[in-house]
Design an enzyme around this catalytic site. Sequence first.
Site, short mmCIF file in Angstrom:
data_model
loop_
_atom_site.label_atom_id
_atom_site.label_comp_id
_atom_site.label_asym_id
_atom_site.label_seq_id
_atom_site.Cartn_x
_atom_site.Cartn_y
_atom_site.Cartn_z
N GLU A 97 0.85 -1.18 0.00
CA GLU A 97 0.00 0.00 0.00
C GLU A 97 0.89 1.23 0.00
O GLU A 97 2.03 1.18 0.44
CB GLU A 97 -0.96 0.01 1.21
CG GLU A 97 -0.30 0.03 2.57
CD GLU A 97 -1.32 0.18 3.68
OE1 GLU A 97 -2.10 1.14 3.64
OE2 GLU A 97 -1.31 -0.66 4.58
N CYS A 123 -2.87 -13.12 -14.51
CA CYS A 123 -2.60 -12.66 -15.87
C CYS A 123 -3.79 -11.95 -16.52
O CYS A 123 -3.70 -11.55 -17.68
CB CYS A 123 -2.15 -13.83 -16.73
SG CYS A 123 -0.56 -14.50 -16.21
#
Length: 382
Positions: A97, A123
């Site tokens: 974060e 993906c």
Amino acid sequence: MNFHNVCLESFGYVLPAEIVTSDQLEARLAPLYERLRLPAGRLELMTGIRERRFWSPETMPSEISIESGRHAIEAAGIDVGEIGALVHGSVCRDHLEPATACRVHHELGLRQDCVIYDVSNACLGLLSGALQVASMIELGQIRAGLVVGTENGRQLVDNTVRTLNEDKTLTRNQIKLAVASLTIGSASCAMLLCDRELSQTQNLLHAGAVRAHTQHHQLCHSIAGSGETGVGSPLMQTDSERLMVEGIEVGGATFEDFLQKSRWSREEIQRTFSHQVGLTHRRLVLEKLGLSVENDFATVQWLGNTGSAALPVTMAIGAQHGRINAGDNVAMLGIGSGINCVMLGVDWQESRVSGAGELPAEVLQRPIPVGRDSSAIGAAQP
């Protein structure tokens, strides 16, 4: 799902300059190859991947995503004030974060009431982000949105090589779980979507289909590792053979849904771009879907598996070099570990692409090889 007011306006992409061949990787794996008496050339034979690319070790994903985003905005010719959403969709990120989208948003100078966040879906991150942005545009919540992501495979490949050489207990059978890790490369891509009235291309996003066959979630696991960013020593274990088989089955089921949603027949699809994993995987997927290899464009043998950037960057390169014609129906065929599928259809009219990074001339001059014998192990991280 169907769309009536969304256009895939432009692509931006960046490719790393550093090239690492499969032969070079095998040379680094000499201790393992000698101990297990593995033949040289095995990696390219199994995967069809001749080389992949890497960013420098200190590169942060946001740094390259900013560049790709600028390329997409420039290619579209759209004022940044029109962009109401930014999604960063790659597996790789700067930190746990804040969202990597934060730095990208700041450096691109997007407006403060822009919706921004990261999406993680193996993906399929960029395609999942494109679906979300397209839905916001279709609902009239925003006029344009940017989806971008940068994958950096260097740390994973380096750590895999080190682990394979140092662990003297590994057998030939056990190292199969690491084959997919050695196919990974690096690339960055951005897609700018906008509403039909704002579009100058009229590349209409026509339809989409998704599937989640999560009973197969255990077939590919990536461990983030240690360090401040959480990506210091990544490792990935993949049951490549089963993942390829099950992924192809999920792809087949999703494609049937896609044909229903799009109301296209197989014969009406002029160009396809599939997830770039390996040449055997590519051939078997297209056979399962009943699609022609000649209508598919691939870069996997020169870029390797670049994760969430693989399909969009290949489509960007294909569009930039005239592999899509005005009036073509284009199918984007995404498969990701989990196992998830996202497939999108675009009515193509005009290509707007800006990119940085050279590919070998043969990528654009020669037909793409069909793939190795199906008895070879696919380099199969979808």
